[in-house]
Design a protein around this motif. Structure first.
Motif, short mmCIF file in Angstrom:
data_model
loop_
_atom_site.label_atom_id
_atom_site.label_comp_id
_atom_site.label_asym_id
_atom_site.label_seq_id
_atom_site.Cartn_x
_atom_site.Cartn_y
_atom_site.Cartn_z
N ARG A 32 42.99 43.57 31.38
CA ARG A 32 42.35 44.42 32.39
C ARG A 32 40.87 44.14 32.56
N TYR A 33 40.19 43.81 31.46
CA TYR A 33 38.73 43.70 31.51
C TYR A 33 38.19 42.32 31.15
N ALA A 70 35.70 50.60 32.23
CA ALA A 70 35.33 49.50 33.13
C ALA A 70 33.85 49.17 33.04
N ASP A 116 30.17 50.66 38.98
CA ASP A 116 30.26 51.10 37.59
C ASP A 116 29.21 52.15 37.27
#
Length: 281
Positions: A32-33, A70, A116
């Motif tokens: 995911r990251y 995130a 973010d």
């Protein structure tokens, strides 16, 4: 704790045990990251080196401090050091320190990027100010100072040149006075080189339709916090010219034109604008 020597490589299982997380979490962070091993050797199991582990440890520290995953991953990947957090903003707002709030917001946006910074820190901060104002029967002045400071910073993010058809036109519903979500979206788009025009708050139906027909944007983003305000928007007529994105809780349970989208986060709204307008992200 893993102590790595030059050239050392560690298995995912060993790294997970050292950090006190599950191998599943490790795989999720990689997928995911992008926090997996930076180098991969064909035909061999993936191995983590000292820099990989340091990034993961930084991810743990940041999420433990309440930073959204995130945003924490962005900071961990880039090696960004300490950045202002929720508590820094609360302290500055309690002092009505508008210049301090502007400096903190600038640092946040510079370190994390608009999306973010908004989702990890700025939005939780604004929600908390709203809760305080409601619970304590005051605090409106604090909210105004904070909002104005954040607006000042976000409006300075980029100024992309329009090239061809306008990608996005932004507007609030008639009598809708919330403008910060639209300014945040405009800043997030500008940061990625996407031009937009923001008509601001309390846009009358006739003025909205006139702008839509004049500019013929790929997508019109409409914000409504209140249902009664949303009901006054000429949605059908707008949807005849452009694709429509609808932000805010005012659209909940209302009948919407075919194809209209309701993004539920700033990140999703940015992605939808790029998708609908056919721009490359």
């Amino acid at each position: 704790m893993i102590i790595l020597s030059d050239g050392a490589r560690w298995s995912a299982g060993a790294v997970a045990r050292s950090l006190g997380i599950s191998p599943t979490t490790l795989r999720t962070w990689d997928r995911r990251y992008g926090l997996g091993p930076r180098t991969r050797e064909e035909g061999k199991h993936r191995r983590y080196d000292d820099i990989d582990v340091a990034r993961l440890r930084r991810m743990l520290e940041l999420t433990g401090q309440g930073v959204a995953p995130a945003a924490a991953a962005t900071m961990a990947r880039s090696g960004v050091g300490p950045v202002p957090d929720f508590h820094d903003l609360i302290g500055a707002s309690d002092r009505l320190d508008a210049p301090g709030l502007a400096r903190l917001t600038t640092s946040l946006v510079s370190a994390l990027g608009v999306v973010d910074a908004w989702e990890a820190v700025l939005m939780p901060f604004l929600v908390e100010l709203g809760r305080r104002a409601e619970d304590q029967g005051g605090g409106i002045g604090v909210e105004h100072v904070a909002t104005d400071s954040i607006l000042q910073v976000l409006r300075q993010v980029g100024d992309p040149v329009e090239n061809g058809r306008l990608p996005a036109l932004l507007a609030a519903a008639p009598e809708e006075q919330h403008s910060l979500p639209l300014v945040a979206l405009a800043a997030a788009l500008a940061e990625r080189g996407c031009a937009s025009r923001n008509l601001g708050t309390r846009v009358p139906p006739a003025a909205l339709l006139s702008a839509v027909r004049l500019l013929s944007p790929h997508v019109v983003v409409l914000w409504a916090h209140d249902r009664e305000h949303a009901l006054r928007v000429p949605l059908v007529e707008v949807a005849e010219v452009s694709a429509v994105l609808l932000g805010g809780p005012g659209w909940a349970d209302l009948p919407l034109p075919e194809g209209a989208r309701r993004p539920h986060s700033l990140r999703e709204a940015v992605d939808d604008v790029f998708s609908v307008s056919g721009l490359s992200s």
